[in-house]
Scaffold this motif. Structure first.
Motif, short mmCIF file in Angstrom:
data_model
loop_
_atom_site.label_atom_id
_atom_site.label_comp_id
_atom_site.label_asym_id
_atom_site.label_seq_id
_atom_site.Cartn_x
_atom_site.Cartn_y
_atom_site.Cartn_z
N VAL A 221 37.11 37.92 47.44
CA VAL A 221 38.23 38.52 46.73
C VAL A 221 39.05 37.45 46.03
O VAL A 221 39.46 37.60 44.88
N ALA A 222 39.28 36.34 46.73
CA ALA A 222 40.04 35.23 46.12
C ALA A 222 39.33 34.68 44.90
O ALA A 222 39.97 34.38 43.88
N ALA A 223 38.01 34.56 44.98
CA ALA A 223 37.24 34.07 43.83
C ALA A 223 37.33 35.03 42.66
O ALA A 223 37.49 34.60 41.51
N LEU A 224 37.26 36.32 42.93
CA LEU A 224 37.34 37.31 41.86
C LEU A 224 38.72 37.30 41.19
O LEU A 224 38.82 37.31 39.97
N VAL A 225 39.76 37.26 42.01
CA VAL A 225 41.12 37.23 41.45
C VAL A 225 41.33 35.95 40.64
O VAL A 225 41.87 35.97 39.53
N ALA A 226 40.89 34.83 41.19
CA ALA A 226 41.03 33.55 40.47
C ALA A 226 40.24 33.57 39.16
O ALA A 226 40.70 33.04 38.15
N ALA B 136 38.07 30.29 46.40
CA ALA B 136 37.09 30.97 47.24
C ALA B 136 36.91 30.25 48.57
O ALA B 136 36.95 30.87 49.63
N ALA B 137 36.73 28.96 48.52
CA ALA B 137 36.47 28.22 49.75
C ALA B 137 37.73 27.99 50.57
O ALA B 137 37.66 27.94 51.80
N LYS B 138 38.86 27.86 49.92
CA LYS B 138 40.11 27.65 50.66
C LYS B 138 40.42 28.86 51.53
O LYS B 138 40.86 28.72 52.66
N LEU B 139 40.19 30.04 51.00
CA LEU B 139 40.47 31.25 51.78
C LEU B 139 39.24 31.79 52.51
O LEU B 139 39.37 32.50 53.49
N GLY B 140 38.06 31.46 52.01
CA GLY B 140 36.85 32.01 52.59
C GLY B 140 36.13 31.12 53.57
O GLY B 140 35.31 31.59 54.34
N GLY B 141 36.39 29.84 53.53
CA GLY B 141 35.77 28.93 54.48
C GLY B 141 34.50 28.28 53.96
O GLY B 141 34.34 28.05 52.76
N ARG B 142 33.60 28.01 54.88
CA ARG B 142 32.42 27.19 54.58
C ARG B 142 31.14 27.98 54.35
O ARG B 142 30.05 27.44 54.48
N SER B 143 31.23 29.21 54.03
CA SER B 143 30.01 30.00 53.80
C SER B 143 29.22 29.40 52.65
O SER B 143 29.78 29.10 51.59
N PRO B 144 27.91 29.24 52.82
CA PRO B 144 27.10 28.69 51.74
C PRO B 144 26.99 29.63 50.54
O PRO B 144 26.58 29.22 49.46
#
Length: 173
Positions: free
Chosen positions: A49-54, A88-96
């Motif tokens: 969601v963060a990646a989409l909004v960004a 995306a990574a700041k809010l989503g973490g380390r998912s590949p």
């Protein structure tokens, strides 16, 4: 001459043990207060969601700037990609999955930004609003984009995708 002798012991000892306001009742054990828990990480849906909004925000800003100055800037495409990946990574973490999705969304953001820039430019020429131009004449905008694309168009795409991947890796570290 007589000399006065200071009292023996610590003259401040009585003040430390008194019931003066502001002094703790319990002795200080030297332990620091417990820190607040770290924010939740490794939340893939939140990262997406963060990646989409960004991507939506950055693509809009990218298109607005490019339309206002009537040209594209490479570092702006890098900024779009980096912002999408970092969010995306700041809010989503380390998912590949997040760096890959961030790269794809940054491609979409740059494409939408380029279309918005064309809409702004055309709106100035035709003396209509840019939103009207963008939403009512979308097929005309994509046709104009197809006719105007060149090597640099794809360089901007590549810059954004690489920056998104790098931004996601940096934020996850």
């Amino acid at each position: 001459m007589s000399q006065s002798v200071p009292p023996s012991g610590n003259p401040f000892a009585d003040a430390a043990t008194s019931d003066a306001p502001g002094t703790p009742d319990a002795p200080d054990t030297g332990s620091a207060p417990t820190p607040a828990p770290a924010p939740a990480r490794d939340n893939l849906p939140l990262g997406l969601v963060a990646a989409l909004v960004a991507a939506l925000v950055a693509g809009g800003v990218y298109g607005g700037v490019a339309g206002a100055i009537e040209r594209e800037i490479g570092w702006a495409a890098i900024g779009v990609g980096y912002l999408v990946g970092f969010a995306a990574a700041k809010l989503g973490g380390r998912s590949p999955l997040l760096p890959v999705v961030s790269a794809a969304l940054s491609l979409g953001a740059v494409y939408a930004g380029q279309l918005l820039a064309i809409a702004i430019f055309a709106a100035k020429e035709l003396k209509v609003s840019a939103t009207e131009m963008f939403f009512d004449n979308f097929s005309l905008l994509t046709q104009a984009w197809n006719e105007g694309k060149d090597f640099m168009t794809f360089v901007f795409f590549a810059l954004a995708a690489v920056a998104a991947f790098a931004g996601a890796k940096k934020a996850a570290a």
